[in-house]
Scaffold this active site. Sequence first.
Site, PDB file in Angstrom:
ATOM      1  N   GLN A 169      13.560  85.576  36.875  1.00 31.29           N
ATOM      2  CA  GLN A 169      13.494  85.545  38.333  1.00 31.29           C
ATOM      3  C   GLN A 169      13.522  86.975  38.896  1.00 31.29           C
ATOM      4  OE1 GLN A 169      13.164  82.677  40.320  1.00 31.29           O
ATOM      5  NE2 GLN A 169      12.825  84.191  41.938  1.00 31.29           N
ATOM      6  N   LYS A 181      13.949  75.243  40.538  1.00 31.35           N
ATOM      7  CA  LYS A 181      13.044  75.195  39.377  1.00 31.35           C
ATOM      8  C   LYS A 181      13.681  74.374  38.258  1.00 31.35           C
ATOM      9  CE  LYS A 181      10.863  79.536  40.616  1.00 31.35           C
ATOM     10  NZ  LYS A 181      10.916  81.001  40.549  1.00 31.35           N
ATOM     11  N   ASP A 191       4.797  82.449  34.260  1.00 35.53           N
ATOM     12  CA  ASP A 191       4.571  83.070  35.562  1.00 35.53           C
ATOM     13  C   ASP A 191       3.248  83.846  35.583  1.00 35.53           C
ATOM     14  OD1 ASP A 191       6.269  82.606  37.647  1.00 35.53           O
ATOM     15  OD2 ASP A 191       7.663  84.234  37.195  1.00 35.53           O
TER      16      ASP A 191
END
Length: 300
Positions: free
Chosen positions: A98, A54, A121
């Site tokens: 994460q 990412k 997200d």
Amino acid sequence: MTAQIIDGKAFAAGVRERVALAAAALKDKHGLTPGLAVVLVGEDAASQVYVNSKAKQTAEAGMASFKHELPAETPQEDLIALVQSLNADPAVHGILVQMPLPDHMNEAVVVNTIDPDKDVDGLTAISAGRLVLGQEGLVPCTPRGVLMLVKDTLGDLTGLHALVIGRSILVGKPVAQLLLAENCTVTMAHSRTKDLPGLCRQADIVVAAVGRERMVKGDWLKPGATVMDVGINRIPASERGEGKTRLVGDVDFDEAVKVAGAITPVPGGIGPMTVACLLRNTVIAACRQAGVPVPAELDG
Ligand code: NDP
């Protein structure tokens, strides 16, 4: 008949290119550099790979990348304090923590600390609520990737019957909302669903997000259906007598490809769309925070 194989890798590369163009335009016109902060807690090997990928793709798109790595034993209050500092940092437009987090942490509490306007997200309760209510917000990345590929394949989805297998917060539920917003008739299936093969045979679009290798068989599909295989299942090397772990989806590809009209492969289908959509969300979030229009490159 052999299905069209949907090249998610190529499509995702196109999205990343458009994100890079949009980021460059924002820099030129508004002096704005979109920034994504990624937070990793602990040393989970798979998570490290995801976070590095990412960060790399963020930098490649000409955006600012901020990586924060904390030890596994970090107290939850310290992680929350970091997220709060990122919420307040004007150079950070998107924040991603994460998953999974270590066992001593409450993922929902941590996620809901993220400012919804920086929730790239799309996992906070506010983002989920905005999606259900049809309000402007940030949509989870894998579901957005699924929708982009379905629309690219089929065009207008109005009136089509979509079956979403899986009801997770991460994939199934948001995919269903997105398809509903496109005027599909949506059926949601899960582990307690009766006669899944029968339901599947009625669907014009099947989204499989289950986590069970090759569960959806060819004879479950309506001929010509569009099949989006979100599943990522690792087949250990030992089971195949080969040196490498292999990835397979939730759909039995070899069977399904003979019946479906179009299908995403695993790997190379939905998977690459996730990070591309994360970068796209970061640019969108940056524009909204700066009060400037989202560049046309990101339409669609
Ligand atoms: P979850 O484990 O959170 O959810 C799985 C869902 O599948 C649940 O709703 C469960 O039902 C349902 N399910 C389980 N068994 C069956 C069955 N036999 N029949 C019908 N439904 C069943 O998984 P995720 O949604 O997080 O992920 C799903 C898959 O997608 C995984 O393989 C994951 O690796 C992959 N994935 C891929 C991504 C990408 O491409 N970038 C991103 C995210 C996930 P119930 O609710 O009743 O338990």
